[in-house]
Scaffold this motif. Structure first.
Motif, short mmCIF file in Angstrom:
data_model
loop_
_atom_site.label_atom_id
_atom_site.label_comp_id
_atom_site.label_asym_id
_atom_site.label_seq_id
_atom_site.Cartn_x
_atom_site.Cartn_y
_atom_site.Cartn_z
N LEU A 231 46.42 129.89 49.74
CA LEU A 231 47.03 129.19 48.82
C LEU A 231 47.88 129.56 48.60
O LEU A 231 48.06 130.54 49.05
CB LEU A 231 45.60 129.32 47.12
CG LEU A 231 44.30 128.04 46.87
CD1 LEU A 231 43.23 129.07 48.31
CD2 LEU A 231 44.07 128.98 45.49
N LEU A 232 48.47 128.51 47.19
CA LEU A 232 49.94 129.31 47.20
C LEU A 232 50.21 130.51 46.40
O LEU A 232 48.80 130.47 45.69
CB LEU A 232 50.58 127.97 46.32
CG LEU A 232 51.08 126.67 47.31
CD1 LEU A 232 51.82 125.98 46.51
CD2 LEU A 232 51.95 126.88 48.64
N ALA A 233 51.05 130.97 46.64
CA ALA A 233 50.35 132.08 46.11
C ALA A 233 50.11 132.53 44.55
O ALA A 233 49.93 132.98 43.60
CB ALA A 233 51.48 133.28 46.44
N THR A 234 51.17 130.96 44.31
CA THR A 234 51.42 130.99 41.91
C THR A 234 50.21 130.42 41.62
O THR A 234 49.85 130.90 40.89
CB THR A 234 52.54 130.09 42.09
OG1 THR A 234 52.24 128.77 43.12
CG2 THR A 234 54.12 130.44 42.48
N ASN A 235 49.56 129.62 42.69
CA ASN A 235 48.07 129.32 42.75
C ASN A 235 46.75 130.12 41.82
O ASN A 235 46.58 130.23 41.17
CB ASN A 235 47.82 128.53 42.94
CG ASN A 235 48.08 127.20 42.79
OD1 ASN A 235 48.50 126.56 41.80
ND2 ASN A 235 48.63 126.13 43.95
N VAL A 236 47.27 131.31 43.39
CA VAL A 236 46.22 132.61 43.25
C VAL A 236 47.08 133.51 41.77
O VAL A 236 45.29 134.01 41.04
CB VAL A 236 46.86 133.51 44.20
CG1 VAL A 236 45.55 135.04 44.75
CG2 VAL A 236 46.21 132.30 45.99
N ASP A 237 47.75 133.02 41.45
CA ASP A 237 48.05 134.27 40.66
C ASP A 237 47.44 133.70 38.98
O ASP A 237 46.53 134.48 38.16
CB ASP A 237 49.61 134.52 40.34
CG ASP A 237 50.67 135.16 41.34
OD1 ASP A 237 49.17 136.09 41.67
OD2 ASP A 237 51.47 135.52 41.70
N VAL A 238 47.56 132.36 38.89
CA VAL A 238 47.34 131.45 37.86
C VAL A 238 45.60 131.81 38.36
O VAL A 238 44.77 132.05 36.88
CB VAL A 238 47.14 129.93 38.24
CG1 VAL A 238 46.40 129.51 36.90
CG2 VAL A 238 48.97 129.72 37.99
N LEU A 239 44.85 132.01 39.29
CA LEU A 239 43.67 132.10 39.03
C LEU A 239 43.18 132.73 38.39
O LEU A 239 42.51 133.58 37.30
CB LEU A 239 42.69 132.09 40.46
CG LEU A 239 42.72 130.28 40.82
CD1 LEU A 239 42.42 130.45 42.38
CD2 LEU A 239 41.57 129.94 39.36
N ASP A 240 44.05 134.17 38.79
CA ASP A 240 44.03 135.91 38.69
C ASP A 240 43.99 135.76 37.16
O ASP A 240 43.15 136.69 36.03
CB ASP A 240 44.44 136.33 39.50
CG ASP A 240 43.69 136.90 40.69
OD1 ASP A 240 43.01 136.30 41.26
OD2 ASP A 240 44.66 137.25 41.07
N ALA A 241 45.32 135.42 36.42
CA ALA A 241 44.98 135.06 35.02
C ALA A 241 43.54 134.52 34.11
O ALA A 241 43.42 135.04 33.02
CB ALA A 241 46.58 134.46 34.95
N MET A 242 43.08 133.29 34.48
CA MET A 242 42.26 132.66 34.48
C MET A 242 41.25 133.49 34.45
O MET A 242 40.50 133.85 33.25
CB MET A 242 42.36 131.63 34.62
CG MET A 242 43.43 130.39 34.50
SD MET A 242 42.54 128.98 35.30
CE MET A 242 41.06 128.28 34.14
N VAL A 243 40.87 134.56 35.83
CA VAL A 243 39.48 135.25 35.23
C VAL A 243 39.98 136.44 34.24
O VAL A 243 39.18 136.72 33.54
CB VAL A 243 39.45 135.84 37.07
CG1 VAL A 243 39.04 136.96 36.85
CG2 VAL A 243 39.57 134.58 37.46
N HIS A 244 41.13 136.99 34.24
CA HIS A 244 40.62 137.91 33.05
C HIS A 244 41.43 137.33 31.10
O HIS A 244 40.89 137.69 30.54
CB HIS A 244 41.95 138.35 33.01
CG HIS A 244 42.77 139.34 32.89
ND1 HIS A 244 42.47 140.59 32.20
CD2 HIS A 244 43.63 139.77 31.28
CE1 HIS A 244 42.75 141.42 30.95
NE2 HIS A 244 43.24 140.96 30.39
N GLU A 245 41.94 136.25 31.29
CA GLU A 245 41.80 135.17 30.29
C GLU A 245 39.85 134.71 29.80
O GLU A 245 40.14 135.05 28.47
CB GLU A 245 43.00 134.19 30.04
CG GLU A 245 42.16 133.30 29.17
CD GLU A 245 43.01 132.21 28.66
OE1 GLU A 245 43.30 130.94 27.95
OE2 GLU A 245 43.78 132.27 30.37
N MET A 246 39.28 134.82 30.74
CA MET A 246 38.00 133.86 30.65
C MET A 246 37.47 135.26 30.14
O MET A 246 35.77 134.90 30.54
CB MET A 246 37.72 132.85 31.24
CG MET A 246 38.76 131.44 30.59
SD MET A 246 38.53 130.37 31.51
CE MET A 246 39.95 129.38 30.94
N ALA A 247 37.54 136.56 30.47
CA ALA A 247 36.47 137.43 31.18
C ALA A 247 35.28 137.12 32.40
O ALA A 247 34.53 137.36 32.13
CB ALA A 247 36.15 137.83 29.85
#
Length: 194
Positions: free
Chosen positions: A136-152
């Motif tokens: 994946l584009l690294a920016t998309n990985v960052d978005v996924l990781d932020a969603m993991v944190h945001e949504m617990a």
């Protein structure tokens, strides 16, 4: 006549071929790894966007559905995954809580003689988890990781599994409704006309 042998009559004692020049990863155009890279990765590198390799742990049945849908559409596995996460984002927190509650129900307290311990039940053998390597584009990985944190969510894998399962179920339901509508529509018979 000279006592020194001519160069053509003697075998070289040392290898005098120069070592091949080391190529940077972007310019290795002849390697199989380069040929298997996606167009998105090549475009991302040309535009200066780094690509990151990740691995997701997914139930085998869901992985099969994911691959089948990807081939039917046709779209890449990454695009299907990103579509699923984006489409289910508003309801992902609720879906994740339901998924995590179902996982907690599968655990049972067990006594070791002194203490009660919560031990996960063995995984079902009929649906083992498989690893899905993706780029994946690294920016998309960052978005996924932020969603993991945001949504617990517990992990990227859990987030993607919940999103894909819900989204693919929605796609199957839509296809079934469409097929039922086609069955209800009776084609006009040309002999029925007055």
């Amino acid at each position: 006549m000279s006592d020194t042998p001519s160069p053509s009559n003697t075998a070289p004692t040392t290898d005098q071929t120069p070592a091949p020049a080391k190529l940077d990863p972007i310019s290795r155009k002849g390697t199989p790894a380069h040929r298997t890279r996606s167009k998105r990765e090549g475009a991302g590198r040309r535009q200066g966007m780094p690509v990151q390799a990740i691995s997701l742990s997914v139930p085998a049945s869901l992985a099969a559905q994911w691959k089948t849908y990807s081939q039917e559409v046709p779209r890449s596995l990454v695009d299907v995954m990103l579509d699923a996460v984006a489409a289910t984002r508003p309801r992902l927190p609720v879906l994740l809580r339901a998924h995590q509650a179902a996982l907690r129900e599968k655990t049972r307290p067990v006594s070791d003689g002194t203490f009660m311990r919560t031990v996960p039940q063995p995984k079902r053998l009929d649906d083992p988890y498989v690893t899905m390597p993706l780029r994946l584009l690294a920016t998309n990985v960052d978005v996924l990781d932020a969603m993991v944190h945001e949504m617990a969510a517990e992990s990227r894998s859990q987030l993607v599994v919940v999103a894909l399962a819900a989204w693919l179920a929605d796609r199957r339901a839509e296809e079934q409704v469409y097929e039922e509508q086609l069955e209800l529509e009776v084609p006009e018979d040309p002999f029925d006309r007055p």
